[in-house]
Write an enzyme that holds these catalytic residues in place. Sequence first.
Site, mmCIF file in Angstrom:
data_model
loop_
_atom_site.group_PDB
_atom_site.id
_atom_site.type_symbol
_atom_site.label_atom_id
_atom_site.label_comp_id
_atom_site.label_asym_id
_atom_site.label_seq_id
_atom_site.Cartn_x
_atom_site.Cartn_y
_atom_site.Cartn_z
ATOM 1 N N GLU A 1 -3.858 41.230 -4.320
ATOM 2 C CA GLU A 1 -4.567 41.090 -5.715
ATOM 3 C C GLU A 1 -3.830 41.462 -6.851
ATOM 4 O O GLU A 1 -4.599 41.048 -8.029
ATOM 5 C CB GLU A 1 -6.039 41.856 -5.325
ATOM 6 N N GLU B 1 -9.491 41.241 4.287
ATOM 7 C CA GLU B 1 -10.696 42.191 4.390
ATOM 8 C C GLU B 1 -11.666 41.624 5.184
ATOM 9 O O GLU B 1 -12.396 42.321 6.083
ATOM 10 C CB GLU B 1 -11.406 41.996 3.056
ATOM 11 N N ALA C 1 -10.043 35.122 -1.401
ATOM 12 C CA ALA C 1 -11.128 34.654 -2.038
ATOM 13 C C ALA C 1 -10.447 33.488 -2.930
ATOM 14 O O ALA C 1 -9.503 33.432 -3.438
ATOM 15 C CB ALA C 1 -11.686 35.777 -2.915
ATOM 16 N N GLY D 1 -9.047 38.731 0.294
ATOM 17 C CA GLY D 1 -10.412 38.636 0.973
ATOM 18 C C GLY D 1 -10.331 38.138 2.376
ATOM 19 O O GLY D 1 -11.088 38.445 3.244
HETATM 20 N N1 DAK Z 1 -7.650 30.529 -3.642
HETATM 21 C C1 DAK Z 1 -7.757 29.195 -4.030
HETATM 22 N N2 DAK Z 1 -6.819 28.364 -3.583
HETATM 23 C C2 DAK Z 1 -5.877 28.714 -2.975
HETATM 24 C C3 DAK Z 1 -5.649 29.998 -2.449
HETATM 25 C C4 DAK Z 1 -6.836 31.012 -2.994
HETATM 26 N N3 DAK Z 1 -6.655 32.205 -2.612
HETATM 27 N N4 DAK Z 1 -4.633 30.032 -1.713
HETATM 28 C C5 DAK Z 1 -4.084 28.996 -1.421
HETATM 29 N N5 DAK Z 1 -4.761 27.954 -2.208
HETATM 30 C C6 DAK Z 1 -4.474 26.573 -2.287
HETATM 31 C C7 DAK Z 1 -3.568 26.353 -3.486
HETATM 32 O O1 DAK Z 1 -3.900 26.338 -4.736
HETATM 33 C C8 DAK Z 1 -2.821 24.982 -2.870
HETATM 34 O O2 DAK Z 1 -3.991 23.929 -3.429
HETATM 35 P P1 DAK Z 1 -3.397 22.745 -4.337
HETATM 36 O O3 DAK Z 1 -2.425 23.194 -5.339
HETATM 37 O O4 DAK Z 1 -2.517 22.051 -3.219
HETATM 38 O O5 DAK Z 1 -4.555 22.055 -4.905
HETATM 39 C C9 DAK Z 1 -3.320 25.034 -1.391
HETATM 40 O O6 DAK Z 1 -4.184 26.196 -1.140
HETATM 41 C C10 DAK Z 1 -1.930 25.372 -0.655
HETATM 42 O O7 DAK Z 1 -1.474 26.605 -1.197
HETATM 43 P P2 DAK Z 1 0.056 26.546 -1.559
HETATM 44 O O8 DAK Z 1 0.640 25.347 -1.949
HETATM 45 O O9 DAK Z 1 0.386 27.792 -2.626
HETATM 46 O O10 DAK Z 1 0.840 26.966 -0.160
HETATM 47 P P3 DAK Z 1 2.066 27.621 -0.023
HETATM 48 O O11 DAK Z 1 2.369 27.636 1.730
HETATM 49 O O12 DAK Z 1 3.121 27.499 -0.677
HETATM 50 O O13 DAK Z 1 1.786 29.132 -0.242
HETATM 51 C C11 DAK Z 1 0.479 31.210 0.013
HETATM 52 C C12 DAK Z 1 0.806 29.802 0.699
HETATM 53 C C13 DAK Z 1 -0.787 31.926 0.889
HETATM 54 C C14 DAK Z 1 1.381 32.166 0.020
HETATM 55 C C15 DAK Z 1 -0.099 31.062 -1.419
HETATM 56 O O14 DAK Z 1 -0.800 29.792 -1.458
HETATM 57 C C16 DAK Z 1 -0.583 32.015 -2.103
HETATM 58 O O15 DAK Z 1 -0.291 32.991 -2.713
HETATM 59 N N6 DAK Z 1 -2.027 31.991 -2.226
HETATM 60 C C17 DAK Z 1 -2.908 33.206 -2.951
HETATM 61 C C18 DAK Z 1 -2.870 34.340 -2.296
HETATM 62 C C19 DAK Z 1 -3.566 35.381 -2.918
HETATM 63 O O16 DAK Z 1 -3.394 35.792 -4.050
HETATM 64 N N7 DAK Z 1 -4.845 35.787 -2.280
HETATM 65 C C20 DAK Z 1 -5.774 36.701 -2.860
HETATM 66 C C21 DAK Z 1 -6.731 36.121 -3.720
HETATM 67 S S1 DAK Z 1 -7.575 37.403 -4.654
HETATM 68 C C22 DAK Z 1 -14.039 40.714 -5.134
HETATM 69 C C23 DAK Z 1 -14.228 40.445 -3.938
HETATM 70 C C24 DAK Z 1 -13.156 39.826 -3.389
HETATM 71 C C25 DAK Z 1 -12.053 39.829 -4.103
HETATM 72 C C26 DAK Z 1 -11.982 40.370 -5.309
HETATM 73 C C27 DAK Z 1 -13.022 40.932 -5.816
HETATM 74 N N8 DAK Z 1 -15.578 41.372 -5.849
HETATM 75 C C28 DAK Z 1 -16.674 41.368 -4.937
HETATM 76 C C29 DAK Z 1 -15.604 41.804 -7.026
HETATM 77 C C30 DAK Z 1 -10.714 39.339 -3.513
HETATM 78 C C31 DAK Z 1 -9.977 38.624 -3.973
HETATM 79 C C32 DAK Z 1 -8.730 37.981 -3.622
HETATM 80 O O17 DAK Z 1 -8.612 37.579 -2.187
#
Ligand code: DAK
Length: 258
Positions: free
Chosen positions: A132, A112, A65, A109
């Site tokens: 998360e 998911e 997400a 997400g």
């Molecule tokens: N959201 C927003 N931007 C993201 C992102 C994300 N999840 N993942 C990556 N990006 C963006 C980065 O910020 C970066 O943008 P700039 O800084 O260039 O503007 C760009 O994509 C490239 O990312 P990286 O520079 O970080 O690229 P790397 O190759 O170094 O790393 C990575 C790739 C996938 C390992 C890293 O980007 C990362 O760890 N990303 C976050 C992964 C993450 O934490 N995903 C889970 C997100 S939380 C709910 C419903 C759903 C959910 C929760 C509640 N309810 C209904 C209540 C779900 C929650 C989630 O999914």
Amino acid sequence: MAYETLIVDIENHVCLIKLNRPDALNALNLQLLGELSTVIKSANSNDKVRVIVITGSDKAFAAGADVKEMSEKSFVDVFVGDLFTDETEELLRCRKPIIAAVAGYALGGGCELAMMCDFIIAADNAKFGQPEINLGIVAGIGGTQRLTRFVGKSKAMDMHLTGRFMSAEEAERAGLVSRVVPVKKLMEETMSAAAKIAEKSMVTVMAVKESVNRSYETTLREGVLFERRLFHALFATEDQKEGMAAFMEKREAQFRDR
Ligand code: DAK
């Protein structure tokens, strides 16, 4: 219809949906999920579509997400707004098969979303994860429930509690994905699987999808009874007569969805 976060193409009865926010690794923001929901709804009612494929890029199916969009929201915002409920409902309502073709990151997400599809074909560079916990939240689109059913409690706990990523190979071993293919072959393999499904009777395809999904919602005995009744019911179709006649006449069946 033009979409800002998706590229959609319908060809040979397959609706191919490519998530298209490359700068954010296809992070799922409300716009993307809203557009996805619109496309799925329309594909479900479009007679030209028999199978749906959702994919991303070679680098990311979806990295979760959109954290930037979510970060400032309050409890009241997400609870009263029922964040992501309407946006994901359409996927669950869809009666046509949905294949997720996953390369690169399928996190949070993104993982998911892939699990809400009917099956996952993974590229050898795919990485699945539910990180998360690193953001101080729990999965919110079914990650704790679906991953546990797919890979069992121990691995699901490991993934959700440590936030580590799972390789495509581990995901196949654990039963999360149906097959792993070289990344360059991902779309060819997926479209070929979709084409194979598109040749079948849609009535039977829908019955199979409903019956397999029922196994997650009911007891074994009730599930087998549900399956048996569908099996019985399909003898009322022309496609059952055609399928069996074609077998005996040693020819390809010509299904008419009747
Ligand atoms: N959201 C927003 N931007 C993201 C992102 C994300 N999840 N993942 C990556 N990006 C963006 C980065 O910020 C970066 O943008 P700039 O800084 O260039 O503007 C760009 O994509 C490239 O990312 P990286 O520079 O970080 O690229 P790397 O190759 O170094 O790393 C990575 C790739 C996938 C390992 C890293 O980007 C990362 O760890 N990303 C976050 C992964 C993450 O934490 N995903 C889970 C997100 S939380 C709910 C419903 C759903 C959910 C929760 C509640 N309810 C209904 C209540 C779900 C929650 C989630 O999914």
